[in-house]
Design an enzyme around this catalytic site. Sequence first.
Site, mmCIF file in Angstrom:
data_model
loop_
_atom_site.group_PDB
_atom_site.id
_atom_site.type_symbol
_atom_site.label_atom_id
_atom_site.label_comp_id
_atom_site.label_asym_id
_atom_site.label_seq_id
_atom_site.Cartn_x
_atom_site.Cartn_y
_atom_site.Cartn_z
ATOM 1 N N GLY A 174 -6.446 10.804 -37.373
ATOM 2 C CA GLY A 174 -7.462 9.829 -36.950
ATOM 3 C C GLY A 174 -7.249 9.479 -35.497
ATOM 4 C CB THR A 221 -11.479 13.200 -22.881
ATOM 5 O OG1 THR A 221 -10.065 13.007 -22.847
ATOM 6 C CG2 THR A 221 -11.809 14.470 -23.645
ATOM 7 C CG ASN A 268 -7.095 16.223 -27.524
ATOM 8 O OD1 ASN A 268 -5.911 16.420 -27.236
ATOM 9 N ND2 ASN A 268 -7.688 15.073 -27.312
ATOM 10 C CG PHE A 299 -2.719 17.067 -21.512
ATOM 11 C CD1 PHE A 299 -3.732 17.673 -22.247
ATOM 12 C CD2 PHE A 299 -2.579 17.421 -20.171
ATOM 13 C CE1 PHE A 299 -4.583 18.613 -21.666
ATOM 14 C CE2 PHE A 299 -3.424 18.350 -19.578
ATOM 15 C CZ PHE A 299 -4.426 18.952 -20.327
ATOM 16 C CB CYS A 317 -7.994 11.411 -28.918
ATOM 17 S SG CYS A 317 -7.526 10.123 -27.753
ATOM 18 C CE LYS A 349 -7.795 15.023 -23.612
ATOM 19 N NZ LYS A 349 -6.568 14.284 -23.686
ATOM 20 C CE LYS A 379 -13.636 10.557 -27.076
ATOM 21 N NZ LYS A 379 -13.556 9.896 -25.780
ATOM 22 N NE ARG A 407 -9.253 2.550 -29.750
ATOM 23 C CZ ARG A 407 -9.163 3.067 -28.519
ATOM 24 N NH1 ARG A 407 -10.266 3.247 -27.806
ATOM 25 N NH2 ARG A 407 -8.001 3.398 -28.013
ATOM 26 N NE ARG A 424 3.115 12.804 -27.773
ATOM 27 C CZ ARG A 424 4.386 12.821 -28.170
ATOM 28 N NH1 ARG A 424 4.691 13.077 -29.421
ATOM 29 N NH2 ARG A 424 5.365 12.584 -27.327
HETATM 30 C C1 UGA Z 1 -3.969 13.005 -28.897
HETATM 31 C C2 UGA Z 1 -3.217 14.187 -28.250
HETATM 32 O O1 UGA Z 1 -2.024 14.461 -28.983
HETATM 33 C C3 UGA Z 1 -2.862 13.887 -26.779
HETATM 34 O O2 UGA Z 1 -2.262 15.018 -26.184
HETATM 35 C C4 UGA Z 1 -4.153 13.510 -26.026
HETATM 36 O O3 UGA Z 1 -3.887 13.171 -24.680
HETATM 37 C C5 UGA Z 1 -4.817 12.323 -26.725
HETATM 38 O O4 UGA Z 1 -5.119 12.685 -28.099
HETATM 39 C C6 UGA Z 1 -6.091 11.989 -25.979
HETATM 40 O O5 UGA Z 1 -6.989 12.829 -25.920
HETATM 41 O O6 UGA Z 1 -6.164 10.919 -25.346
HETATM 42 P P1 UGA Z 1 -3.218 10.624 -29.905
HETATM 43 O O7 UGA Z 1 -4.596 10.583 -30.490
HETATM 44 O O8 UGA Z 1 -2.731 9.448 -29.134
HETATM 45 O O9 UGA Z 1 -3.061 11.901 -28.913
HETATM 46 O O10 UGA Z 1 -2.164 10.846 -31.110
HETATM 47 P P2 UGA Z 1 -1.495 12.106 -31.838
HETATM 48 O O11 UGA Z 1 -0.035 11.941 -31.781
HETATM 49 O O12 UGA Z 1 -2.055 13.374 -31.362
HETATM 50 O O13 UGA Z 1 -1.955 11.866 -33.359
HETATM 51 C C7 UGA Z 1 -3.329 11.965 -33.749
HETATM 52 C C8 UGA Z 1 -3.452 11.828 -35.268
HETATM 53 O O14 UGA Z 1 -2.911 12.993 -35.917
HETATM 54 C C9 UGA Z 1 -2.726 10.628 -35.868
HETATM 55 O O15 UGA Z 1 -3.530 10.053 -36.878
HETATM 56 C C10 UGA Z 1 -1.471 11.249 -36.457
HETATM 57 O O16 UGA Z 1 -0.916 10.501 -37.511
HETATM 58 C C11 UGA Z 1 -2.004 12.581 -36.946
HETATM 59 N N1 UGA Z 1 -0.987 13.646 -37.083
HETATM 60 C C12 UGA Z 1 -0.297 14.087 -36.000
HETATM 61 C C13 UGA Z 1 -0.775 14.243 -38.327
HETATM 62 O O17 UGA Z 1 -1.412 13.873 -39.343
HETATM 63 N N2 UGA Z 1 0.149 15.240 -38.440
HETATM 64 C C14 UGA Z 1 0.863 15.687 -37.364
HETATM 65 O O18 UGA Z 1 1.687 16.626 -37.526
HETATM 66 C C15 UGA Z 1 0.629 15.097 -36.117
#
Ligand code: UGA
Length: 429
Positions: free
Chosen positions: A257, A121, A208, A152, A260, A204, A263, A327, A154
Site C-alpha cells: 500500500g 514523480t 516503483n 527513490f 506511491c 522512476k 498510485k 494513506r 522509502r
Molecule cells: C516506495 C519505493 O520503495 C521508494 O523507492 C520510492 O521512492 C517511493 O515508493 C516513492 O515513490 O516515493 P514507500 O512507498 O515509502 O517507497 O515504501 P516501501 O518500503 O516501498 O513499501 C511499500 C509497500 O510495500 C508497503 O505497504 C510495504 O509493507 C509493502 N512491502 C514491501 C511488502 O508487502 N513486501 C515487501 O517485501 C516490501
Amino acid sequence: MNLTLIGTGYVGLVTGTCFAEVGHRVICVDNDAAKVKTLQAGGIPIYEPGLEELVRKNTAAGRLSFTTSTAEGVGNSDIIFIAVPTPPQDDGSVDLSFIEKVAREIAGAMTIYKIVVDKSTVPVKTGDKVAETIKRYCKAKVEFDVVSNPEFLREGFAVEDLMKPDRIVIGVKSQRPVPALKEVYAPFKAPLIVTDINSAELIKHASNSFLALKISYINAISVLCEATGANVQEVAHGMGMDDRIGKRFLNASLGFGGSCFPKDLSAFIKIAEQVGYDFGLLKEVQKINSEQMNRFIKKIVETLWVLKDKKIGVLGLAFKQNTDDVRMSPAIELCHRLQKEGATLNVYDPKAMDKARAVLNNVTFVQDMNAVAEGCDAIVIATEWEEFKKLDLEKVRKSLTHPIMFDGRNLFDPAEMERLGFIYKSVGR
Ligand code: UGA
C-alpha cells in the site's frame, strides 16, 4: 550551494534537510503557512526516524530555513527543486496542477539563469511541459534548464536512503546544468547517472512498478505455498540468494500500500495506454495485490465464521513500519473490511494512531501493544513494525478469549506459535 526546495512533504522536507546536513544552504518553500510556522519553530509534521534532530540542527546552524514565498526561494538560489504532490485521479492518471502552478510561480520570479529540477514523480514528458510553461510565463525571458531528478527514498527510512543513495539519476536536455548538479550530489558519494529527461522520468515509474511486481510475484507464490504445504519464506530465501533476483522486497504480506506503489502503478498503466501499449503485466500486479487482501480476510472469516459481535485486536495501522503514514494503508483497509463484516475493533500502532483517527471510526485505540488483545476473539498483525516481534505472547494468549492470531506480515515462527498454544495463521506458510 544555495538550493531551494518547493514543497515540504516527505520528499521535499527530507531532501532539503539532507542537503543542508551535507553543507548546502537550503530554503524550503511551502504554501501551507501553518506547516511553515511549525517547521520554523522546530516541529515536524511527519514521523520519520532521525529527521527531527536533523531539521533542528541545520536550522540552528543557519543552513536550513522555511518560507511561504516562492519568490524568496527562487531569488536566493541557483537551483530550484520541485517536490510537490502529484495526486491520483479517478481514471488512474495523476493531477499535475501543482507542478504546473509551481512552474508558473518560478517563471514569474526568475530574473537570471536558473536550474529547475523536478523531484516529484511525474509521467514521462512532463519535463517538456514544465519547460514550455516556464518559457511562456517568464516575463524576464532569461535562460533556464529543466532537469529531471527522481527521488527513490522509502518512507520510514528516508534519511538513511537520502544520505546513502544507491544511485542519483539526472535527466537533462543540455550539459549546462550537469556540473552544478554533480556538485550538489558530490557529498553523497553515490553513482550518478546522467541521461535524457524522458529516460529519467521513466526510470522512476519503471523502478516503483518493478518493486510492486516483485511483491505481487512473491504474494502469488505464497498462494502456491499454502496450497502445497511449502513455506514462502524458505522459497524467497532460496530465490533471493541468486544475485540476479536479490533478497529484498520478497516478503509475502497482506498486500502493498502507501501513497506511491498503488498510485504509480495506475499512472504507469495509464501512461502506457496513452502511447498505445496495454501494460497487462502491471494490471495483473494490481489484481494479485487486491486478491491478497481478499484472501487474508477470507482466512479470518473462515476461522471465526460470523464476525458480527466478534471483537478483534489489530496491531498496526501505518502502511508499513517506521512511519505514521496511513494513506492507502492495507491495515486501514483491513479494519474497514472487518468492520463491514460486523466486527468491533481494538487497534494499536506505535506512531500512526493520531493520523488513523481521521480515517477510522468506532474503534477503540489502545495505548499498549500487549493490551490490544484484551477480551478479543482473535488478534491480527497488519503492519511489519519491529517492536511487534517483541510482543508478550504469553500475555496476549491469556488475554484473548480464543488464542487465535492472523499474521499478515509473517513476524513469528509457526512452529513456535503452535507450541505456545496459538492457532496461528500467516501468509504462505
Ligand atoms: C516506495 C519505493 O520503495 C521508494 O523507492 C520510492 O521512492 C517511493 O515508493 C516513492 O515513490 O516515493 P514507500 O512507498 O515509502 O517507497 O515504501 P516501501 O518500503 O516501498 O513499501 C511499500 C509497500 O510495500 C508497503 O505497504 C510495504 O509493507 C509493502 N512491502 C514491501 C511488502 O508487502 N513486501 C515487501 O517485501 C516490501
